[in-house]
Design an enzyme around this catalytic site. Sequence first.
Site, PDB file in Angstrom:
ATOM      1  N   HIS A   1       2.919   7.005  95.804  1.00 36.42           N
ATOM      2  CA  HIS A   1       2.448   7.089  94.414  1.00 36.42           C
ATOM      3  C   HIS A   1       2.154   5.709  93.824  1.00 36.42           C
ATOM      4  O   HIS A   1       2.496   5.426  92.679  1.00 36.42           O
ATOM      5  CB  HIS A   1       3.514   7.831  93.593  1.00 36.42           C
TER       6      HIS A   1
ATOM      7  N   GLU B   1      -3.548   9.223  95.669  1.00 40.46           N
ATOM      8  CA  GLU B   1      -2.439   9.842  96.406  1.00 40.46           C
ATOM      9  C   GLU B   1      -2.990  10.689  97.549  1.00 40.46           C
ATOM     10  O   GLU B   1      -3.515  11.781  97.321  1.00 40.46           O
ATOM     11  CB  GLU B   1      -1.607  10.720  95.468  1.00 40.46           C
TER      12      GLU B   1
HETATM   13  C1  BGC Z   1       1.001  13.834  88.492  1.00 40.63           C
HETATM   14  C2  BGC Z   1       0.990  13.641  87.005  1.00 40.63           C
HETATM   15  C3  BGC Z   1       2.320  13.035  86.598  1.00 40.63           C
HETATM   16  C4  BGC Z   1       2.489  11.728  87.366  1.00 40.63           C
HETATM   17  C5  BGC Z   1       3.800  11.049  87.102  1.00 40.63           C
HETATM   18  C6  BGC Z   1       1.092  12.476  89.088  1.00 40.63           C
HETATM   19  O1  BGC Z   1       0.969  12.512  90.473  1.00 40.63           O
HETATM   20  O2  BGC Z   1      -0.110  14.540  88.948  1.00 40.63           O
HETATM   21  O3  BGC Z   1       0.753  14.852  86.321  1.00 40.63           O
HETATM   22  O4  BGC Z   1       2.380  12.831  85.232  1.00 40.63           O
HETATM   23  O5  BGC Z   1       2.358  11.946  88.739  1.00 40.63           O
HETATM   24  O6  BGC Z   1       4.836  11.918  87.261  1.00 40.63           O
END
Ligand code: BGC
Length: 348
Positions: free
Chosen positions: A179, A313
Amino acid sequence: MEIYKTEFGSFHNQTIWQYTLTNDNGLKLKVMNYGATLTSIETPDKQEKTARIVIGSGRFNDYLEEDAYFGATIGRVAGRITAGKFSIDGTNYQLPLNDGKNTNHGGPDSFERLLWDSHPFRIPDQVGVRFDLFSPDGSNGFPGNLNVSVSYSLNQKNEWRLHYEATTDKPTLFNPTNHVYFNLSGDLDQKVDHHLLTLNSHRFGEINKDGTPTGRLIDVADTPFDFTQSAVVKRGFESDHPQNKLVNGYDHPFFLDKHGDGPDAVLKEPVSGRQVSMTTTNNAVVVYSGNGLSEKIVMDGKPTKPHLGITLEAQMMPDAIHHEGFGNIILRPGVKYEADTIYQFGLI
Ligand code: BGC
């Protein structure tokens, strides 16, 4: 090339180690064993000025306080599972809900909040760290004793390589990702509005109000989701498209075309001249434009703000277990899960 380890903090009386990986072209990557998290990438711009190009922090405690998954390994399942429910071979499972009525990013206190075992390595032209985690049967409601490893490496071709492996002793779900939020300007006073994105994708996954996929894939043609040619990210922040308005930008899976030899995604920042190209064995990339970042999240002494970073991602389509055609994320005993994602850094 070099790799060295330094103490970064402490968590439940255990030492948090940060590993610094460098190559001979001036790239520097930092990773830590908490959450198998990438904490920093530094690359030179076209003037050869080096700066950090991801949102991260040099203070370990910032990671305990933030809830935006900066650079973390996400698992067991990235993205939302509708109602936290699924069934495999006729057995029903209910996961704890941590995102309204759904389960997001593997549920509460998941891979991103765990301490992984770390094993640094050096092979010719490559330095890296393999992180291992044992996730016991029933963790966050998921079946199966799962052994997971993710290796991060840096090479002389300016590639950050991620290699995932996992095995289970019961059928389970597995769909991890990383992430990391990029901001290629190298200046965290600037948002990613003027970044240019190219995606090898003609269809994106429509989402409901709560962020779960509807199951429908929409043709990107004539929408602000068309990144088949390089386009500025900001247009999704200013658009009237209901899917952009829903989330104030992008928070959507793009189903990758997977034809041609090029990368699956390219992100560029024209002023610094930096670019990152992403290639993955997965069938999707979730693009999240940091819509939920706010001044409540402080990294390295600096409050964050919406659109300060953008994620690419790489994963199988979110909620794949509920939607035909989204791909298989069931992992079975006797099968080794393997996936690879490469981010390559360069100049435009
Ligand atoms: C999600 C978002 C979320 C973020 C942080 C992302 O991958 O799709 O909706 O707010 O991660 O949690």
